[in-house]
Design a protein around this motif. Structure first.
Motif, PDB file in Angstrom:
ATOM      1  N   SER A 148       0.805  -1.218   0.000  1.00  0.00           N
ATOM      2  CA  SER A 148       0.000   0.000   0.000  1.00  0.00           C
ATOM      3  C   SER A 148       0.839   1.268   0.000  1.00  0.00           C
ATOM      4  CB  SER A 148      -0.949  -0.003   1.202  1.00  0.00           C
ATOM      5  OG  SER A 148      -1.851  -1.072   1.109  1.00  0.00           O
ATOM      6  N   THR A 149       1.964   1.250   0.731  1.00  0.00           N
ATOM      7  CA  THR A 149       2.809   2.434   0.821  1.00  0.00           C
ATOM      8  C   THR A 149       4.276   2.027   0.797  1.00  0.00           C
ATOM      9  OG1 THR A 149       2.870   2.390   3.235  1.00  0.00           O
ATOM     10  CG2 THR A 149       1.102   3.670   2.195  1.00  0.00           C
ATOM     11  N   LYS A 150       5.144   2.993   0.486  1.00  0.00           N
ATOM     12  CA  LYS A 150       6.582   2.734   0.446  1.00  0.00           C
ATOM     13  C   LYS A 150       7.118   2.300   1.804  1.00  0.00           C
ATOM     14  CE  LYS A 150      10.986   4.851  -0.901  1.00  0.00           C
ATOM     15  NZ  LYS A 150      11.376   3.781  -1.827  1.00  0.00           N
ATOM     16  N   SER A 151       6.474   2.725   2.885  1.00  0.00           N
ATOM     17  CA  SER A 151       6.938   2.376   4.226  1.00  0.00           C
ATOM     18  C   SER A 151       6.872   0.871   4.481  1.00  0.00           C
ATOM     19  CB  SER A 151       6.121   3.122   5.288  1.00  0.00           C
ATOM     20  OG  SER A 151       4.746   2.769   5.200  1.00  0.00           O
ATOM     21  N   ASN A 152       6.075   0.161   3.685  1.00  0.00           N
ATOM     22  CA  ASN A 152       5.948  -1.291   3.842  1.00  0.00           C
ATOM     23  C   ASN A 152       6.865  -2.056   2.893  1.00  0.00           C
ATOM     24  OD1 ASN A 152       3.907  -1.094   5.804  1.00  0.00           O
ATOM     25  ND2 ASN A 152       2.362  -0.771   4.221  1.00  0.00           N
ATOM     26  N   GLU A 153       7.797  -1.354   2.238  1.00  0.00           N
ATOM     27  CA  GLU A 153       8.619  -2.003   1.216  1.00  0.00           C
ATOM     28  C   GLU A 153       9.535  -3.079   1.795  1.00  0.00           C
ATOM     29  OE1 GLU A 153      12.151  -0.798  -1.909  1.00  0.00           O
ATOM     30  OE2 GLU A 153      10.381   0.496  -1.814  1.00  0.00           O
ATOM     31  N   ILE A 154      10.114  -2.855   2.962  1.00  0.00           N
ATOM     32  CA  ILE A 154      11.081  -3.807   3.526  1.00  0.00           C
ATOM     33  C   ILE A 154      10.468  -5.194   3.728  1.00  0.00           C
ATOM     34  CG2 ILE A 154      12.541  -4.328   5.517  1.00  0.00           C
ATOM     35  CD1 ILE A 154      13.040  -1.298   5.765  1.00  0.00           C
ATOM     36  N   PRO A 155       9.352  -5.334   4.445  1.00  0.00           N
ATOM     37  CA  PRO A 155       8.754  -6.678   4.578  1.00  0.00           C
ATOM     38  C   PRO A 155       8.261  -7.239   3.253  1.00  0.00           C
ATOM     39  CG  PRO A 155       7.319  -4.995   5.548  1.00  0.00           C
ATOM     40  CD  PRO A 155       8.625  -4.341   5.267  1.00  0.00           C
ATOM     41  N   ALA A 156       7.839  -6.362   2.329  1.00  0.00           N
ATOM     42  CA  ALA A 156       7.369  -6.835   1.023  1.00  0.00           C
ATOM     43  C   ALA A 156       8.520  -7.445   0.230  1.00  0.00           C
ATOM     44  CB  ALA A 156       6.739  -5.682   0.245  1.00  0.00           C
ATOM     45  N   VAL A 157       9.684  -6.804   0.274  1.00  0.00           N
ATOM     46  CA  VAL A 157      10.870  -7.338  -0.407  1.00  0.00           C
ATOM     47  C   VAL A 157      11.254  -8.686   0.196  1.00  0.00           C
ATOM     48  CG1 VAL A 157      13.369  -7.018  -0.662  1.00  0.00           C
ATOM     49  CG2 VAL A 157      11.804  -5.164  -1.238  1.00  0.00           C
ATOM     50  N   GLN A 158      11.202  -8.783   1.511  1.00  0.00           N
ATOM     51  CA  GLN A 158      11.540 -10.037   2.179  1.00  0.00           C
ATOM     52  C   GLN A 158      10.566 -11.149   1.799  1.00  0.00           C
ATOM     53  OE1 GLN A 158      11.570  -8.678   6.240  1.00  0.00           O
ATOM     54  NE2 GLN A 158      13.601  -7.735   6.064  1.00  0.00           N
ATOM     55  N   GLY A 159       9.282 -10.803   1.715  1.00  0.00           N
ATOM     56  CA  GLY A 159       8.285 -11.787   1.294  1.00  0.00           C
ATOM     57  C   GLY A 159       8.482 -12.220  -0.146  1.00  0.00           C
ATOM     58  N   LEU A 160       8.837 -11.269  -1.005  1.00  0.00           N
ATOM     59  CA  LEU A 160       9.057 -11.578  -2.423  1.00  0.00           C
ATOM     60  C   LEU A 160      10.268 -12.488  -2.592  1.00  0.00           C
ATOM     61  CD1 LEU A 160       8.126 -11.047  -5.317  1.00  0.00           C
ATOM     62  CD2 LEU A 160       9.571  -9.004  -5.344  1.00  0.00           C
ATOM     63  N   LEU A 161      11.337 -12.237  -1.831  1.00  0.00           N
ATOM     64  CA  LEU A 161      12.538 -13.070  -1.923  1.00  0.00           C
ATOM     65  C   LEU A 161      12.249 -14.520  -1.550  1.00  0.00           C
ATOM     66  CD1 LEU A 161      15.168 -10.620  -0.393  1.00  0.00           C
ATOM     67  CD2 LEU A 161      15.251 -11.601  -2.694  1.00  0.00           C
ATOM     68  N   LYS A 162      11.335 -14.725  -0.622  1.00  0.00           N
ATOM     69  CA  LYS A 162      10.988 -16.087  -0.209  1.00  0.00           C
ATOM     70  C   LYS A 162      10.280 -16.852  -1.336  1.00  0.00           C
ATOM     71  CE  LYS A 162      10.563 -14.946   4.710  1.00  0.00           C
ATOM     72  NZ  LYS A 162       9.629 -14.807   5.869  1.00  0.00           N
ATOM     73  N   LYS A 163       9.620 -16.115  -2.215  1.00  0.00           N
ATOM     74  CA  LYS A 163       8.880 -16.746  -3.316  1.00  0.00           C
ATOM     75  C   LYS A 163       9.776 -17.066  -4.512  1.00  0.00           C
ATOM     76  CE  LYS A 163       4.668 -14.082  -2.299  1.00  0.00           C
ATOM     77  NZ  LYS A 163       3.705 -13.096  -2.861  1.00  0.00           N
ATOM     78  N   MET A 164      10.923 -16.389  -4.611  1.00  0.00           N
ATOM     79  CA  MET A 164      11.745 -16.468  -5.805  1.00  0.00           C
ATOM     80  C   MET A 164      12.839 -17.524  -5.685  1.00  0.00           C
ATOM     81  SD  MET A 164      12.113 -12.408  -6.803  1.00  0.00           S
ATOM     82  CE  MET A 164      13.736 -12.457  -6.155  1.00  0.00           C
ATOM     83  N   ASP A 165      13.277 -17.996  -6.833  1.00  0.00           N
ATOM     84  CA  ASP A 165      14.429 -18.889  -6.907  1.00  0.00           C
ATOM     85  C   ASP A 165      15.668 -18.034  -7.141  1.00  0.00           C
ATOM     86  OD1 ASP A 165      16.320 -20.831  -7.338  1.00  0.00           O
ATOM     87  OD2 ASP A 165      15.521 -21.494  -9.271  1.00  0.00           O
ATOM     88  N   VAL A 166      16.447 -17.800  -6.089  1.00  0.00           N
ATOM     89  CA  VAL A 166      17.636 -16.947  -6.207  1.00  0.00           C
ATOM     90  C   VAL A 166      18.924 -17.767  -6.111  1.00  0.00           C
ATOM     91  CG1 VAL A 166      16.430 -14.934  -5.296  1.00  0.00           C
ATOM     92  CG2 VAL A 166      17.695 -16.428  -3.723  1.00  0.00           C
ATOM     93  N   GLU A 167      18.808 -19.074  -6.124  1.00  0.00           N
ATOM     94  CA  GLU A 167      19.981 -19.931  -5.960  1.00  0.00           C
ATOM     95  C   GLU A 167      21.072 -19.590  -6.980  1.00  0.00           C
ATOM     96  OE1 GLU A 167      21.254 -24.673  -5.771  1.00  0.00           O
ATOM     97  OE2 GLU A 167      19.141 -24.094  -6.018  1.00  0.00           O
ATOM     98  N   GLY A 168      22.271 -19.325  -6.480  1.00  0.00           N
ATOM     99  CA  GLY A 168      23.413 -19.040  -7.340  1.00  0.00           C
ATOM    100  C   GLY A 168      23.491 -17.617  -7.840  1.00  0.00           C
ATOM    101  N   CYS A 169      22.440 -16.828  -7.651  1.00  0.00           N
ATOM    102  CA  CYS A 169      22.403 -15.449  -8.160  1.00  0.00           C
ATOM    103  C   CYS A 169      22.938 -14.474  -7.105  1.00  0.00           C
ATOM    104  CB  CYS A 169      20.974 -15.047  -8.521  1.00  0.00           C
ATOM    105  SG  CYS A 169      20.200 -16.070  -9.789  1.00  0.00           S
ATOM    106  N   LEU A 170      23.326 -13.302  -7.568  1.00  0.00           N
ATOM    107  CA  LEU A 170      23.707 -12.221  -6.659  1.00  0.00           C
ATOM    108  C   LEU A 170      22.566 -11.221  -6.620  1.00  0.00           C
ATOM    109  CD1 LEU A 170      26.085 -11.149  -4.904  1.00  0.00           C
ATOM    110  CD2 LEU A 170      26.677  -9.687  -6.828  1.00  0.00           C
ATOM    111  N   VAL A 171      21.974 -11.050  -5.446  1.00  0.00           N
ATOM    112  CA  VAL A 171      20.841 -10.150  -5.274  1.00  0.00           C
ATOM    113  C   VAL A 171      21.362  -8.791  -4.806  1.00  0.00           C
ATOM    114  CG1 VAL A 171      18.672  -9.741  -4.060  1.00  0.00           C
ATOM    115  CG2 VAL A 171      19.323 -12.075  -4.695  1.00  0.00           C
TER     116      VAL A 171
END
Length: 372
Positions: A148-171
């Motif tokens: 809803s707002t930029k202030s919620n970006e930190i937990p949203a990024v953390q939630g998104l990372l849990k959904k993604m396959d980042v194995e071997g990548c540099l985030v």
């Protein structure tokens, strides 16, 4: 994305209510929006007018099996019925196929964008802030998350990372997302992180700064310098990196922290010089050249956000419906990804706007863009 399977690809997208697809299916409605977006059309009204024309409607029927074009109102209704999370999952599966087997040189950048037109819309509430994850070297959007707002970006990024396959990548992520929990989630996903230590990590920034600014210590660091000239502006970027992190206070709080670095950027224009420093931590031992490359890749997602505004006027979209705004954002990013892949495939240096115009003027060009 093969043109013959475009509508089939969207068949798995779910709707908020039961719909039998009479006259025009959900998959066909989504496909019309994607195809119109490939032509650079800025809004649903323009896409509908384009699809209704005799030339284009015949093309859609022949090449994509879309026999009927819904009216403008019904096209909006169908977009409103699409479950955003299922559309996002569908596009995530498509993007994941482009991740290479060797991901050591693959950078994933995360950043958020506020759709400014949603500010003050009573039916939406707070402005929509959408987080995007970009496969930087390919220009493909890997995943999205809405808050809803930029202030919620930190937990949203953390939630998104849990959904993604980042194995071997540099985030890579900006200073806002330089968080211990974020670093831990990336490492747990078998990826590596490169985080900008600034702003909300002042102690970390100060300690790295003092290390790098010490001339004796800096001489022991790996160093790489690159200069770029753009008309009357000269930009020189100097990177320093080291695996010497044992001295860093609180290192144990950052999962697998193995490298610190800094980039000094100097600007010269009209005889005036300015400079700025950025400080980094990483779980991967990076050379100075690698630090320069991956840190620069952080701007890839910013470039995509710029394209959304320049080519699609996203910040001026006045549709007062949260779901439609979210779905249009996803489909526009999908269209940009398709165009980027086309440019890579044919080794084209043409501007994206010119390729969009080609698609608008000559419908057969759309098929070329969609071909694998």
């Amino acid at each position: 994305m093969d043109r013959k399977t475009l509508t089939d690809f969207f068949e798995e997208v779910e709707t908020t209510e039961e719909y039998n697809g009479y006259f025009c299916s959900i998959a066909e409605a989504i496909s019309i929006v994607v195809l119109g977006s490939l032509c650079g059309l800025k809004n649903v009204s323009q896409i509908h007018q384009w699809a209704e024309s005799e030339r284009v409607s015949g093309f859609l029927k022949e090449k994509f099996g879309i026999n009927h074009i819904p009216c403008y109102y019904w096209l909006l209704v169908l977009l409103k019925m699409v479950k955003t999370d299922t559309l996002n999952q569908c596009l995530m599966r498509w993007a994941a196929q482009f991740l290479p087997e060797d991901r050591s040189q693959t950078t994933i950048s995360l950043d958020g964008k506020t759709i400014r037109s949603t500010t003050g819309m009573k039916h939406i509430g707070s402005p929509l802030h959408i987080i995007s994850a970009q496969i930087c070297e390919l220009g493909i959007t890997l995943a999205s998350e809405t808050v809803s707002t930029k202030s919620n970006e930190i937990p949203a990024v953390q939630g998104l990372l849990k959904k993604m396959d980042v194995e071997g990548c540099l985030v890579v992520a900006d200073a806002l997302n330089c968080q211990q929990k974020t670093a831990g989630i990336i490492v747990k996903g078998k990826g590596d992180y490169l985080l900008d230590a600034k702003g909300n990590q002042p102690n970390l920034e100060r300690e790295i700064s003092e290390y790098v600014r010490d001339e004796t210590l800096r001489k022991g660091m790996d160093c790489e310098r690159r200069t770029e000239k753009n008309r009357d502006r000269v930009e020189t970027r100097t990177a320093y990196s080291t695996g010497d992190t044992a001295w860093l206070y609180g290192k144990e709080k950052w999962e697998n922290l193995n490298c610190i670095g800094a980039i000094k950027t100097e600007f010269e224009k009209d005889g005036r010089k300015t400079e700025e420093w950025h400080y980094y931590i990483s779980s991967r031992k990076l050379s100075a050249a690698e630090l320069l490359h991956h840190a620069r890749m952080e701007w890839a997602v910013e470039t995509m956000h710029w394209l959304l505004d320049v080519h699609y006027g996203e910040d001026y979209c006045r549709i007062e419906n949260r779901t439609i705004q979210q779905n249009l954002n996803l489909l526009r990013k999908f269209s940009i990804s398709l165009l980027k892949q086309y440019k890579v495939r044919i080794s084209s240096k043409r501007a994206m706007s010119k390729i969009m115009l080609d698609c608008l003027l000559e419908s057969s060009k759309i098929c070329e863009v969609l071909e694998n």
